[in-house]
Design a protein around this motif. Sequence first.
Motif, PDB file in Angstrom:
ATOM      1  N   LEU A 193       4.593   8.514   5.366  1.00 32.16           N
ATOM      2  CA  LEU A 193       6.001   8.605   5.395  1.00 32.16           C
ATOM      3  C   LEU A 193       6.408   7.754   4.150  1.00 32.16           C
ATOM      4  O   LEU A 193       7.409   8.301   3.365  1.00 32.16           O
ATOM      5  N   ALA A 194       5.864   6.653   3.714  1.00 28.72           N
ATOM      6  CA  ALA A 194       6.206   5.829   2.849  1.00 28.72           C
ATOM      7  C   ALA A 194       6.324   6.564   1.532  1.00 28.72           C
ATOM      8  O   ALA A 194       6.973   6.703   0.486  1.00 28.72           O
ATOM      9  N   VAL A 195       5.178   7.370   1.312  1.00 27.03           N
ATOM     10  CA  VAL A 195       4.869   7.947  -0.159  1.00 27.03           C
ATOM     11  C   VAL A 195       5.611   9.067  -0.470  1.00 27.03           C
ATOM     12  O   VAL A 195       5.763   9.294  -1.591  1.00 27.03           O
ATOM     13  N   HIS A 196       6.289   9.660   0.786  1.00 27.56           N
ATOM     14  CA  HIS A 196       6.938  10.815   0.618  1.00 27.56           C
ATOM     15  C   HIS A 196       8.543  10.351   0.091  1.00 27.56           C
ATOM     16  O   HIS A 196       9.074  11.226  -0.499  1.00 27.56           O
ATOM     17  N   VAL A 197       8.956   9.333   0.344  1.00 25.97           N
ATOM     18  CA  VAL A 197      10.159   8.900  -0.355  1.00 25.97           C
ATOM     19  C   VAL A 197      10.326   8.740  -1.631  1.00 25.97           C
ATOM     20  O   VAL A 197      11.231   9.374  -2.330  1.00 25.97           O
ATOM     21  N   PRO A 198       9.553   7.982  -2.423  1.00 24.50           N
ATOM     22  CA  PRO A 198       9.661   8.332  -3.831  1.00 24.50           C
ATOM     23  C   PRO A 198       9.380   9.747  -4.225  1.00 24.50           C
ATOM     24  O   PRO A 198       9.987  10.051  -5.382  1.00 24.50           O
TER      25      PRO A 198
ATOM     26  N   GLU B 122      -0.541  15.099  -4.233  1.00 26.28           N
ATOM     27  CA  GLU B 122      -1.317  15.624  -3.064  1.00 26.28           C
ATOM     28  C   GLU B 122      -2.630  15.597  -2.817  1.00 26.28           C
ATOM     29  O   GLU B 122      -3.160  15.292  -1.886  1.00 26.28           O
ATOM     30  N   LEU B 123      -3.404  15.776  -4.010  1.00 25.10           N
ATOM     31  CA  LEU B 123      -4.912  15.676  -3.974  1.00 25.10           C
ATOM     32  C   LEU B 123      -5.286  14.110  -3.961  1.00 25.10           C
ATOM     33  O   LEU B 123      -6.415  13.889  -3.577  1.00 25.10           O
ATOM     34  N   ILE B 124      -4.113  13.237  -4.214  1.00 25.43           N
ATOM     35  CA  ILE B 124      -4.508  11.871  -3.870  1.00 25.43           C
ATOM     36  C   ILE B 124      -4.183  11.529  -2.422  1.00 25.43           C
ATOM     37  O   ILE B 124      -5.128  10.901  -1.728  1.00 25.43           O
ATOM     38  N   ILE B 125      -3.048  11.947  -1.803  1.00 29.15           N
ATOM     39  CA  ILE B 125      -2.346  11.584  -0.766  1.00 29.15           C
ATOM     40  C   ILE B 125      -3.411  11.806   0.455  1.00 29.15           C
ATOM     41  O   ILE B 125      -3.756  11.322   1.352  1.00 29.15           O
TER      42      ILE B 125
ATOM     43  N   VAL C 174      -0.971   3.724  -5.602  1.00 26.06           N
ATOM     44  CA  VAL C 174      -2.115   2.887  -5.223  1.00 26.06           C
ATOM     45  C   VAL C 174      -1.681   1.589  -4.639  1.00 26.06           C
ATOM     46  O   VAL C 174      -2.501   0.890  -3.733  1.00 26.06           O
ATOM     47  N   ALA C 175      -0.676   0.892  -5.031  1.00 28.07           N
ATOM     48  CA  ALA C 175       0.025  -0.288  -4.535  1.00 28.07           C
ATOM     49  C   ALA C 175       0.228  -0.109  -2.815  1.00 28.07           C
ATOM     50  O   ALA C 175      -0.037  -0.894  -2.205  1.00 28.07           O
ATOM     51  N   LEU C 176       0.724   1.120  -2.641  1.00 28.99           N
ATOM     52  CA  LEU C 176       1.483   1.548  -1.406  1.00 28.99           C
ATOM     53  C   LEU C 176      -0.170   1.374  -0.510  1.00 28.99           C
ATOM     54  O   LEU C 176      -0.017   1.033   0.553  1.00 28.99           O
ATOM     55  N   ILE C 177      -1.205   1.957  -1.065  1.00 30.92           N
ATOM     56  CA  ILE C 177      -2.379   2.109  -0.281  1.00 30.92           C
ATOM     57  C   ILE C 177      -2.881   0.714   0.171  1.00 30.92           C
ATOM     58  O   ILE C 177      -3.360   0.683   1.103  1.00 30.92           O
ATOM     59  N   LEU C 178      -3.004  -0.037  -1.126  1.00 31.52           N
ATOM     60  CA  LEU C 178      -3.680  -1.370  -1.016  1.00 31.52           C
ATOM     61  C   LEU C 178      -2.707  -2.269   0.140  1.00 31.52           C
ATOM     62  O   LEU C 178      -3.190  -3.170   0.723  1.00 31.52           O
ATOM     63  N   SER C 179      -1.411  -2.173  -0.096  1.00 33.31           N
ATOM     64  CA  SER C 179      -0.644  -3.010   0.796  1.00 33.31           C
ATOM     65  C   SER C 179      -0.630  -2.501   2.292  1.00 33.31           C
ATOM     66  O   SER C 179      -0.690  -3.104   3.034  1.00 33.31           O
ATOM     67  N   ASN C 180      -1.000  -1.271   2.321  1.00 29.33           N
ATOM     68  CA  ASN C 180      -0.965  -0.728   3.999  1.00 29.33           C
ATOM     69  C   ASN C 180      -2.345  -0.858   4.501  1.00 29.33           C
ATOM     70  O   ASN C 180      -2.535  -0.384   5.507  1.00 29.33           O
TER      71      ASN C 180
ATOM     72  N   SER D 173       8.393   1.833   6.840  1.00 24.52           N
ATOM     73  CA  SER D 173       7.864   2.998   6.040  1.00 24.52           C
ATOM     74  C   SER D 173       8.795   3.180   4.784  1.00 24.52           C
ATOM     75  O   SER D 173       8.666   3.484   3.867  1.00 24.52           O
ATOM     76  N   LEU D 174      10.204   3.673   5.346  1.00 24.85           N
ATOM     77  CA  LEU D 174      11.296   4.114   4.681  1.00 24.85           C
ATOM     78  C   LEU D 174      11.575   2.878   3.640  1.00 24.85           C
ATOM     79  O   LEU D 174      11.971   3.370   2.406  1.00 24.85           O
ATOM     80  N   LEU D 175      11.346   1.758   4.140  1.00 25.31           N
ATOM     81  CA  LEU D 175      11.730   0.525   3.289  1.00 25.31           C
ATOM     82  C   LEU D 175      10.734   0.561   2.244  1.00 25.31           C
ATOM     83  O   LEU D 175      11.170   0.310   1.105  1.00 25.31           O
ATOM     84  N   GLN D 176       9.447   0.694   2.405  1.00 26.29           N
ATOM     85  CA  GLN D 176       8.229   0.349   1.377  1.00 26.29           C
ATOM     86  C   GLN D 176       8.553   1.593   0.459  1.00 26.29           C
ATOM     87  O   GLN D 176       8.537   1.235  -0.696  1.00 26.29           O
ATOM     88  N   GLY D 177       8.837   2.844   0.935  1.00 20.88           N
ATOM     89  CA  GLY D 177       8.945   3.947  -0.025  1.00 20.88           C
ATOM     90  C   GLY D 177      10.363   3.733  -0.980  1.00 20.88           C
ATOM     91  O   GLY D 177      10.274   4.180  -2.013  1.00 20.88           O
ATOM     92  N   ALA D 178      11.373   3.068  -0.358  1.00 20.44           N
ATOM     93  CA  ALA D 178      12.553   2.710  -0.945  1.00 20.44           C
ATOM     94  C   ALA D 178      12.342   1.956  -2.210  1.00 20.44           C
ATOM     95  O   ALA D 178      12.762   1.804  -3.447  1.00 20.44           O
ATOM     96  N   VAL D 179      11.536   0.942  -1.941  1.00 18.34           N
ATOM     97  CA  VAL D 179      11.178  -0.171  -2.961  1.00 18.34           C
ATOM     98  C   VAL D 179      10.379   0.582  -4.067  1.00 18.34           C
ATOM     99  O   VAL D 179      10.636   0.330  -5.435  1.00 18.34           O
ATOM    100  N   VAL D 180       9.337   1.590  -3.950  1.00 18.52           N
ATOM    101  CA  VAL D 180       8.776   1.993  -4.774  1.00 18.52           C
ATOM    102  C   VAL D 180       9.497   3.073  -5.595  1.00 18.52           C
ATOM    103  O   VAL D 180       9.612   3.435  -6.778  1.00 18.52           O
ATOM    104  N   LEU D 181      10.593   3.816  -4.899  1.00 16.36           N
ATOM    105  CA  LEU D 181      11.692   4.428  -5.476  1.00 16.36           C
ATOM    106  C   LEU D 181      12.428   3.885  -6.271  1.00 16.36           C
ATOM    107  O   LEU D 181      12.853   4.381  -7.571  1.00 16.36           O
ATOM    108  N   ALA D 182      12.959   2.705  -6.066  1.00 15.14           N
ATOM    109  CA  ALA D 182      13.732   1.854  -6.999  1.00 15.14           C
ATOM    110  C   ALA D 182      12.802   1.428  -8.123  1.00 15.14           C
ATOM    111  O   ALA D 182      13.803   1.484  -9.397  1.00 15.14           O
TER     112      ALA D 182
END
Length: 868
Positions: free
Chosen positions: A659-664, A690-693, A781-787, A731-740
């Motif tokens: 969910l988080a990674v699809h936001v950005p 997608e090959l990473i996700i 990668v930061a999302l992966i490590l944080s989660n 998850s949406l908040l995490q994705g929003a941080v990356v997007l911003a």
Amino acid sequence: MDTSSPQGLSQAEARARLQAHGFNELPQARRRSVWRMAAEVLREPMLQLLLAAGGIYLLLGDRGEAMMLMTFVALTIGISLHQERRTERVLEALRDLSSPRALVLRDGQRCRIAGREVVPGDWLVLAEGDRVPADAVVREAQALQADESLLTGESVPVRKAASGEAVSSASWAAVRPGGDDLPMVFAGSLVVGGHGLAEVVATGARSQMGAIGQALQAMEAMPSALQRQTRQMVRLFAVLGLGLSALVIALHGCLRGDWLAAVLNGITLAMSMLPQEFPLILTVFMAMGAWRLSAVRVLVRRASAIETLGAATVLCTDKTGTLTLNRMAVAELCVAGQTWRVTHSLPEAFHPLLEYGVLASQTEPLDPMEQALWRLAREQLPEPERTHMQTHLHPDWRLAREYALSPELLAMSHVWAQPGHRQHLIAAKGAPEAVADLCHLPEALRAEWRQQAEAMAARGLRVLGVAQARHEGPAPGEPWPAIQHDYDFEFLGLIGWLDPLRPGVQAAVARCREAGIRVAMVTGDHPATALAIAEQAGIDVRAGALRGEALEGLSDADLALRVRDTHVFARVMPEQKLRIVRALQASGEIVAMTGDGVNDAPSLKAADIGVAMGARGTDVAREAASLVLLDDDFQAIAQAVHLGRRINDNLRKAMAFVLAVHVPIAGLTLWPLLAGWPLLFMPVHIAFLELIIDPVCSVVFEAEAAEPDAMRRPPRRPGAPLIDRAQVLWSLLQGAVVLACVGGWYAWLLSPDAGAQAWLGALDEAQSRTAGFVALVVADVALILSNRTLTQPVWVALGRANGALWRMLLATGVVLGGILLWAPLRGLFHFGPLSAPVLGGAVAVGVACLLLLELLKAVRAAAAPRAA
């Protein structure tokens, strides 16, 4: 086939026949070919969008871009096929473990084998609760009855008689199931009473069950609730993504006039919003979860049990063989107030008690208590008496009648006929109070025996009473007495068995209690014995033991109140387990219940998690259960709960990451279009992401170790969704941080700001796209490590082993480095060369994302500690 001796086949002959006849299994669906699996993968919407984008690029004359997209399609198919094959191998191994078992004679010895390894000519040892693995001719039968409803539709059990005819598969092929006194049992039928020996004449497709194999093969399993929820979520995102992509196509086409580019942008947005990883996550997690549970000797029969394990609040376990070793040894004999402990030779006064205890047992015992009696008899009784009792070696002694244990009378009797004597000997054993009732003892004498039995039980012994009787056999044509009470029994004494706790049980019970899981013992033993063993194991005994007869007198509402505080249930019949399960569920508990007998099946089916015994359990119990303990060990239940919580946590992490990674990705597809910037993403970029996700969400998170507090927190709230509203918002908040962060970086790169140009130099559109894309990859990668961990900071998680993660990061770095450094590949991605400051800035943006995510995680943990 040789029928002259019940020695069974030799191992060598069995192997030869297995090779000649094949495995004893129904016709199976053909394994899916590589081409069929590839065709199924190509039905995925993501790949269809990639193919559509490739077709548009061909129309535009951009063959390089089209070839790149086709390459990604091929790579995605390759990865999917690899994961499909891996999952199939896991499931095949699990099918081998879950194969029904059979007890056969090989080289004159009883051995337990997988049902699929039974061959024609094998001698089957049949007992109550067994599922018959193959069509076989009955050779010996003692009150043998079978339920053949699976084949005939008739639920009334049928009697079986022994046959003395030579075995030939052709001569028995015309025999059909149904009807009493047929000398044949059939594959798939269930032994519901008695015991016997049968010689196999047909296996696999040649059996009666083989005739309905095609119908069984065509049956498909219904999707689980979690699968249905996931499909609904994917469908929702797909509809939302397609709606937005249609809007983008319309806006882009109207504002810029380039409709082909508009379609490409719409496809890119649809690809960015489609969370196709959810079904993949479920498939991989359920298959690998079942495999991990099998590694601790727990077989998963229903995938839904994996999720339910994380929410279990009560574990109801039996005593013998689960908490204890089930290695019974006779510890004490009690006769007329005298006690003999197994430390020296047996005095003459105790000989009748031991003799009749053995006579009340099976001649080929499977029960550990009866085996212990036989061992003691061989060691302690003089030779004449010993041979007198070994009736299976002397055909002149005949078992004339058996009286089975029943809910009304917890005692069983054997009637023995001696040649040349009209008088029969009857031996009975059972619960002390039942045998005392059978002997019609006066109340004073009954109280003395009860006091002695309770004293033995308080020492942790399992206690049975033994009685004897003599009876003139009925005249020809007259029936035997209908019930055991019709005999004039004499009470002989008490026998006490010791069954020590399994090593590690105390630690496992303590671990469950620390995890907020109540452990309750449900046993047929004497209350004093049950309380003594429960206290040794660390189970709460402050409320005492609730007896089966007291349970019968309680209403459902009163029982629901009693089970809240009671942790020991004694003298419980299997049928009463169902009431205990329902009472606990009425109190809001998620119940795991163990069982091994035919009558345990209703309670195993009704429990949220039915746990059958693999070693001593009956086939019908295993079929009703969700899990099977292959070693009958309570520690395996605690390990299964721990693994269930780990799987739940990692499943939540994977879903949250998707969910988080699809936001950005979606945001950075739409934002440049609305702001009038050069597009950051094209279909080839989404395909690369997608090959990473896909590997991350399915393989990397599945391999994550359990959270440190997995067994130090209460169970997950019953009925709570796997991903609740709070988790979605997080998850949406995490994705929003990356997007911003990434969106701000991309905007700054495109701005005419003099400071940016002075530091980074003037960047063209391709270089800005490259720097923005690198920043997004590092931020992912930061999302992966944080989660990776729900509670601990990232630097602690970095010390936890996860080989799949580091292999994936290495592969991603190598591929991304190749794209950036090799000009032809860089051109296909519409990238430009980056200077060291720009590349360092992109990496710094990803690191900043990681720091912000960790700060938010710390704030969240401090504001509201995570609920289980």
